[in-house]
Motif scaffolding. Structure first.
Motif, PDB file in Angstrom:
ATOM      1  N   GLY A  52      -4.655  -2.368  13.585  1.00 40.20           N
ATOM      2  CA  GLY A  52      -3.261  -2.689  13.337  1.00 40.20           C
ATOM      3  C   GLY A  52      -2.769  -2.291  11.962  1.00 40.20           C
ATOM      4  N   ASP A  53      -3.669  -2.298  10.982  1.00 37.51           N
ATOM      5  CA  ASP A  53      -3.260  -1.914   9.626  1.00 37.51           C
ATOM      6  C   ASP A  53      -3.245  -0.393   9.449  1.00 37.51           C
ATOM      7  OD1 ASP A  53      -6.126  -2.195   9.866  1.00 37.51           O
ATOM      8  OD2 ASP A  53      -6.296  -2.012   7.696  1.00 37.51           O
ATOM      9  N   HIS A  54      -3.384   0.330  10.569  1.00 32.34           N
ATOM     10  CA  HIS A  54      -3.297   1.802  10.524  1.00 32.34           C
ATOM     11  C   HIS A  54      -2.248   2.328  11.506  1.00 32.34           C
ATOM     12  CE1 HIS A  54      -6.670   2.245   7.721  1.00 32.34           C
ATOM     13  NE2 HIS A  54      -6.890   1.019   8.160  1.00 32.34           N
ATOM     14  N   ILE A  55      -2.237   1.784  12.724  1.00 38.87           N
ATOM     15  CA  ILE A  55      -1.116   2.102  13.636  1.00 38.87           C
ATOM     16  C   ILE A  55       0.172   1.607  12.988  1.00 38.87           C
ATOM     17  CG2 ILE A  55      -0.041   1.556  15.850  1.00 38.87           C
ATOM     18  CD1 ILE A  55      -2.723   1.557  17.150  1.00 38.87           C
ATOM     19  N   GLY A 138      -9.973   7.939   6.183  1.00 39.47           N
ATOM     20  CA  GLY A 138      -9.802   6.800   7.083  1.00 39.47           C
ATOM     21  C   GLY A 138     -10.626   5.625   6.577  1.00 39.47           C
ATOM     22  N   ASP A 139     -10.794   4.629   7.415  1.00 36.53           N
ATOM     23  CA  ASP A 139     -11.671   3.507   7.068  1.00 36.53           C
ATOM     24  C   ASP A 139     -13.098   3.923   7.382  1.00 36.53           C
ATOM     25  OD1 ASP A 139      -9.460   1.998   6.471  1.00 36.53           O
ATOM     26  OD2 ASP A 139      -9.757   0.520   8.073  1.00 36.53           O
ATOM     27  N   THR A 140     -13.967   3.828   6.412  1.00 35.89           N
ATOM     28  CA  THR A 140     -15.357   4.208   6.677  1.00 35.89           C
ATOM     29  C   THR A 140     -16.294   3.610   5.645  1.00 35.89           C
ATOM     30  OG1 THR A 140     -16.863   6.075   7.106  1.00 35.89           O
ATOM     31  CG2 THR A 140     -15.238   6.380   5.339  1.00 35.89           C
ATOM     32  N   ILE A 188      -7.827   4.347  -2.165  1.00 38.78           N
ATOM     33  CA  ILE A 188      -6.897   3.705  -1.224  1.00 38.78           C
ATOM     34  C   ILE A 188      -7.564   2.465  -0.617  1.00 38.78           C
ATOM     35  CG2 ILE A 188      -5.718   5.883  -0.686  1.00 38.78           C
ATOM     36  CD1 ILE A 188      -7.232   5.923   2.022  1.00 38.78           C
ATOM     37  N   HIS A 189      -6.830   1.777   0.246  1.00 35.64           N
ATOM     38  CA  HIS A 189      -7.351   0.632   1.010  1.00 35.64           C
ATOM     39  C   HIS A 189      -7.925  -0.457   0.092  1.00 35.64           C
ATOM     40  CE1 HIS A 189      -9.084  -1.378   4.618  1.00 35.64           C
ATOM     41  NE2 HIS A 189      -8.266  -0.606   5.313  1.00 35.64           N
ATOM     42  N   TYR A 190      -7.100  -0.858  -0.893  1.00 37.17           N
ATOM     43  CA  TYR A 190      -7.500  -1.939  -1.798  1.00 37.17           C
ATOM     44  C   TYR A 190      -6.256  -2.722  -2.219  1.00 37.17           C
ATOM     45  CZ  TYR A 190      -5.634   0.843  -5.650  1.00 37.17           C
ATOM     46  OH  TYR A 190      -4.796   1.559  -6.466  1.00 37.17           O
TER      47      TYR A 190
HETATM   48 MN    MN Z   1      -8.093  -0.706   7.599  1.00 36.82          MN
END
Ligand code: MN
Ligand code: NI
Length: 226
Positions: A52-55, A138-140, A188-190
C-alpha cells in the motif's frame, strides 16, 4: 531528466521532452510528502511492488490522467483488473518506451496488495532516459547480485532504502552502494513513520566508496539529473 523526491519511495521523473513518470506514488497517506495526489499528473506509473505504501494513490491519479502502468506481470494484471492500462514485464526484462528504457531487477521483499491479491515478485527498476541511468531498488534487503546490476549498467543515480525494519538499514545500504558503484546515491524509505526513523547524515558519513557521492534530498525537492 529531472527527479523530484516526494519522500518514502515516491519519485517523479520528468524527461527533457516533458513526459512525467511516477514511481511508487504514495502521497495522500504519506505524512512526510509535501505534495498530494491532486497536485501531480502522470503519463506513466511504475510500481515496484504491491504494498500500500507503493501503490499509494496510483489509481486516483490514473482516474484523471490515464497513465500507462509499468510493472511485473502479476501486479500489471492486478492493475488491469481494476480497469487501468498496464504494460506487463518481468524481472530481467527491459523494454523501450517513448520516454526511455525500463528494466526490472530482483528485490528481496514481499508483494501482496492492500486487498490481499498476490502481486508476483517485488522488484527494483532501472530507468534509462536522456542519457541517465537511474536504479530505484524498490523495497529490498541487501543482496550480492547488486554487484551484477552495477556491472551490467553504469548506474548514475541509485535510490535505495535506509530505514531498516522492512528494508535495508544504513549499514546494509552502505554495502549496497559498494556493490552497485553508482555515481550518486540517494537514500529513500526513511522517516515516513517512527518505525523507519533514521538519520540520513549517518548514511552519508558511512559511505566512503570512492566513486560515489551521497545526495540527501529534502522531501519535495527537485533536482536535474546528468
Ligand atoms: Mn515500503
Ligand atoms: Ni513494501
Amino acid at each position: 531528466m529531472r527527479l523530484r523526491y516526494f519522500s518514502h519511495s515516491a519519485v517523479q521523473l520528468t524527461t527533457a521532452d516533458g513526459k512525467i513518470i511516477l514511481i511508487d506514488p504514495f502521497l495522500d497517506g504519506n505524512p512526510t510528502s509535501p505534495v498530494k495526489a491532486k497536485d501531480v499528473r502522470a503519463d506513466f506509473i511504475i510500481l515496484t511492488h504491491g504494498h500500500g505504501d507503493h501503490i499509494g494513490d496510483s489509481f486516483a491519479i490514473a482516474d484523471k490522467y490515464d497513465p500507462l502502468f509499468i510493472c511485473v506481470n502479476e501486479l500489471a494484471d492486478y492493475v488491469s483488473s481494476k480497469g487501468y492500462r498496464a504494460h506487463n514485464m518481468h524481472i530481467g526484462g527491459a523494454h523501450n518506451f517513448d520516454f526511455g528504457r525500463v528494466k526490472f531487477t530482483i528485490a528481496h521483499h514481499g508483494s501482496m496488495t492492500p486487498d490481499n491479491t498476490y502481486a508476483g515478485e517485488p522488484s527494483g527498476v532501472i530507468v534509462s532516459a536522456d542519457g541517465v541511468n537511474l536504479y530505484h531498488t524498490g523495497d529490498t534487503g541487501l543482496f550480492y547480485d547488486m554487484k551484477l546490476i552495477g556491472e551490467m549498467t553504469r548506474i548514475d543515480y541509485m535510490l535505495l532504502p535506509i530505514g531498516d525494519n522492512f528494508t535495508m538499514g544504513i549499514d546494509d545500504a552502505v554495502k549496497a552502494v559498494e556493490l552497485v558503484n553508482p555515481g550518486i546515491a540517494i537514500p529513500i524509505h526513511y522517516n515516513t513513520f517512527p518505525i523507519i526513523a533514521v538519520n540520513p547524515e549517518e548514511f552519508r558519513q558511512k559511505v566512503t566508496h570512492k566513486n560515489t557521492k551521497v545526495k540527501i534530498l529534502q522531501f519535495g525537492e527537485e533536482i536535474e539529473l546528468k
